[in-house]
Write a protein that holds these residues in place. Structure first.
Motif, PDB file in Angstrom:
ATOM      1  N   ARG A 127      11.742  -1.520  54.447  1.00 47.05           N
ATOM      2  CA  ARG A 127      11.504  -2.518  55.622  1.00 47.05           C
ATOM      3  C   ARG A 127      12.405  -2.541  56.666  1.00 47.05           C
ATOM      4  NH1 ARG A 127      10.312  -8.408  53.519  1.00 47.05           N
ATOM      5  NH2 ARG A 127       9.279  -8.589  55.689  1.00 47.05           N
ATOM      6  N   GLY A 128      13.436  -1.544  56.651  1.00 46.39           N
ATOM      7  CA  GLY A 128      14.327  -1.385  57.684  1.00 46.39           C
ATOM      8  C   GLY A 128      15.613  -2.384  57.385  1.00 46.39           C
ATOM      9  N   ALA A 129      16.445  -2.419  58.478  1.00 45.07           N
ATOM     10  CA  ALA A 129      17.537  -3.374  58.442  1.00 45.07           C
ATOM     11  C   ALA A 129      17.034  -4.739  58.617  1.00 45.07           C
ATOM     12  CB  ALA A 129      18.485  -3.140  59.517  1.00 45.07           C
ATOM     13  N   GLY A 130      17.782  -5.394  57.757  1.00 48.74           N
ATOM     14  CA  GLY A 130      17.627  -7.138  58.056  1.00 48.74           C
ATOM     15  C   GLY A 130      16.446  -7.427  57.064  1.00 48.74           C
ATOM     16  N   LEU A 131      15.607  -6.891  56.525  1.00 50.76           N
ATOM     17  CA  LEU A 131      14.502  -7.232  55.500  1.00 50.76           C
ATOM     18  C   LEU A 131      14.394  -7.001  54.297  1.00 50.76           C
ATOM     19  CD1 LEU A 131      11.657  -7.243  58.087  1.00 50.76           C
ATOM     20  CD2 LEU A 131      12.722  -9.395  57.222  1.00 50.76           C
ATOM     21  N   HIS A 132      14.402  -7.537  52.992  1.00 49.41           N
ATOM     22  CA  HIS A 132      14.461  -7.159  51.820  1.00 49.41           C
ATOM     23  C   HIS A 132      13.037  -6.369  51.642  1.00 49.41           C
ATOM     24  CE1 HIS A 132      15.285  -7.205  47.505  1.00 49.41           C
ATOM     25  NE2 HIS A 132      13.886  -7.700  47.488  1.00 49.41           N
ATOM     26  N   GLY A 133      13.259  -5.117  50.934  1.00 41.56           N
ATOM     27  CA  GLY A 133      12.088  -4.215  50.491  1.00 41.56           C
ATOM     28  C   GLY A 133      11.772  -4.642  49.005  1.00 41.56           C
ATOM     29  N   GLY A 140      11.977  -1.973  45.266  1.00 37.34           N
ATOM     30  CA  GLY A 140      12.203  -0.862  44.686  1.00 37.34           C
ATOM     31  C   GLY A 140      11.195  -0.357  43.554  1.00 37.34           C
ATOM     32  N   SER A 141      10.161  -0.996  43.377  1.00 37.94           N
ATOM     33  CA  SER A 141       9.110  -0.743  42.274  1.00 37.94           C
ATOM     34  C   SER A 141       7.679  -1.655  42.580  1.00 37.94           C
ATOM     35  CB  SER A 141       9.719  -1.418  40.802  1.00 37.94           C
ATOM     36  OG  SER A 141       9.933  -2.559  40.821  1.00 37.94           O
ATOM     37  N   ARG A 142       6.777  -1.198  42.075  1.00 41.70           N
ATOM     38  CA  ARG A 142       5.706  -2.005  42.038  1.00 41.70           C
ATOM     39  C   ARG A 142       5.786  -3.349  41.726  1.00 41.70           C
ATOM     40  NH1 ARG A 142       0.717   0.648  39.061  1.00 41.70           N
ATOM     41  NH2 ARG A 142       1.918  -0.122  37.386  1.00 41.70           N
ATOM     42  N   ASP A 143       6.588  -3.586  40.606  1.00 45.04           N
ATOM     43  CA  ASP A 143       6.766  -5.215  40.227  1.00 45.04           C
ATOM     44  C   ASP A 143       7.570  -5.661  41.158  1.00 45.04           C
ATOM     45  OD1 ASP A 143       5.528  -4.715  37.769  1.00 45.04           O
ATOM     46  OD2 ASP A 143       7.099  -4.187  36.713  1.00 45.04           O
ATOM     47  N   GLU A 144       8.586  -5.091  41.783  1.00 45.06           N
ATOM     48  CA  GLU A 144       9.061  -5.917  42.990  1.00 45.06           C
ATOM     49  C   GLU A 144       8.182  -6.217  43.977  1.00 45.06           C
ATOM     50  OE1 GLU A 144      12.904  -3.948  44.270  1.00 45.06           O
ATOM     51  OE2 GLU A 144      13.640  -4.003  42.028  1.00 45.06           O
ATOM     52  N   MET A 145       7.279  -5.247  44.462  1.00 45.36           N
ATOM     53  CA  MET A 145       6.518  -5.491  45.683  1.00 45.36           C
ATOM     54  C   MET A 145       5.423  -6.618  45.182  1.00 45.36           C
ATOM     55  SD  MET A 145       5.556  -4.559  48.499  1.00 45.36           S
ATOM     56  CE  MET A 145       4.207  -4.696  49.518  1.00 45.36           C
ATOM     57  N   VAL A 146       5.387  -6.599  43.955  1.00 45.87           N
ATOM     58  CA  VAL A 146       4.317  -7.772  43.420  1.00 45.87           C
ATOM     59  C   VAL A 146       5.138  -9.284  43.558  1.00 45.87           C
ATOM     60  CG1 VAL A 146       3.359  -9.056  41.466  1.00 45.87           C
ATOM     61  CG2 VAL A 146       2.856  -6.708  41.883  1.00 45.87           C
ATOM     62  N   ASP A 147       6.381  -9.088  43.163  1.00 42.45           N
ATOM     63  CA  ASP A 147       7.229 -10.347  43.344  1.00 42.45           C
ATOM     64  C   ASP A 147       7.301 -10.581  45.040  1.00 42.45           C
ATOM     65  OD1 ASP A 147       7.593 -10.230  40.757  1.00 42.45           O
ATOM     66  OD2 ASP A 147       9.768  -9.283  40.681  1.00 42.45           O
ATOM     67  N   LEU A 148       7.362  -9.523  45.732  1.00 44.13           N
ATOM     68  CA  LEU A 148       7.631  -9.744  47.263  1.00 44.13           C
ATOM     69  C   LEU A 148       6.390 -10.718  47.655  1.00 44.13           C
ATOM     70  CD1 LEU A 148       9.594  -9.129  49.626  1.00 44.13           C
ATOM     71  CD2 LEU A 148       8.143  -7.250  50.062  1.00 44.13           C
ATOM     72  N   VAL A 149       5.360 -10.388  47.426  1.00 43.24           N
ATOM     73  CA  VAL A 149       4.025 -10.847  47.962  1.00 43.24           C
ATOM     74  C   VAL A 149       3.499 -12.200  47.271  1.00 43.24           C
ATOM     75  CG1 VAL A 149       3.041  -8.768  48.995  1.00 43.24           C
ATOM     76  CG2 VAL A 149       2.178  -9.554  46.576  1.00 43.24           C
ATOM     77  N   GLU A 150       4.102 -12.432  46.071  1.00 44.96           N
ATOM     78  CA  GLU A 150       3.926 -13.600  45.316  1.00 44.96           C
ATOM     79  C   GLU A 150       4.950 -14.787  45.657  1.00 44.96           C
ATOM     80  OE1 GLU A 150       3.501 -12.360  40.991  1.00 44.96           O
ATOM     81  OE2 GLU A 150       1.426 -12.485  41.317  1.00 44.96           O
TER      82      GLU A 150
END
Length: 175
Positions: free
Chosen positions: A51-57, A59-69
């Motif tokens: 997500r670029g500087a300053g925003l947490h991205g 490193g896996s599909r599970d982390e993406m799920v965690d991000l939107v949940e």
């Protein structure tokens, strides 16, 4: 731009582009709903989200799920967050692809002046919170396209987003 090759090869290109458009069109809804199954259907297990500087991205599909949940994203959804995407430019290379697009984050503007739009009711409108350039990498596995990585950079006139867009422009200029 015209594609060359046999009718079957050209049809495959059309089918691949439509499948990729469908995957990328699902992203805004998956982000605005934050539902695990929807998110998991779009990304590979080893998906990387920059997500670029300053925003947490992620490193896996599970982390993406965690991000939107997570609670912060749930609060944005409850506040009326809407991801509004452009049609992507797609670069195909066999079972791999890169797509470049724009994404705007819209939110209701409760402090806006209320206006009426004939036949559509009254509203205080929306505000564009942010606009980003997206670079998606995709892979076809087991007959379906999924996203392996995504980079988003703010369209703020700075170099990184413009450089990312230039890579796409270069691909199409060389065709």
């Amino acid at each position: 731009m015209t594609e060359t090759g046999s009718l079957e090869e050209r049809l495959r290109v059309v089918e691949d582009r439509l499948a990729i458009y469908t995957v990328l069109a699902a992203h805004p809804m998956s982000a605005d709903l934050g539902e695990r199954a929807f998110v998991e259907s779009i990304y590979t297990p080893d998906f990387v989200f920059d997500r670029g500087a300053g925003l947490h991205g992620a490193g896996s599909r599970d982390e993406m799920v965690d991000l939107v949940e997570n609670d912060a994203h749930r609060a944005a959804i409850a506040g009326g967050l809407a991801h509004f995407a452009s049609l992507p430019l797609v670069e195909l290379d066999g079972d791999a692809a890169v797509a470049t697009s724009y994404l705007a984050f819209l939110t209701p503007d409760p402090q806006g002046d209320e206006r009426e739009l004939p036949n559509h009711g009254r509203s205080t409108g929306f505000r564009i919170h942010r606009v980003v350039a997206n670079r998606w990498t995709l892979v076809r596995e087991a007959g379906r396209w999924t996203v392996t990585s995504r980079t988003v950079l703010p369209m703020d006139g700075s170099g990184p987003a413009l450089e990312m867009l230039r890579r796409t422009a270069g691909y199409f200029a060389d065709r």
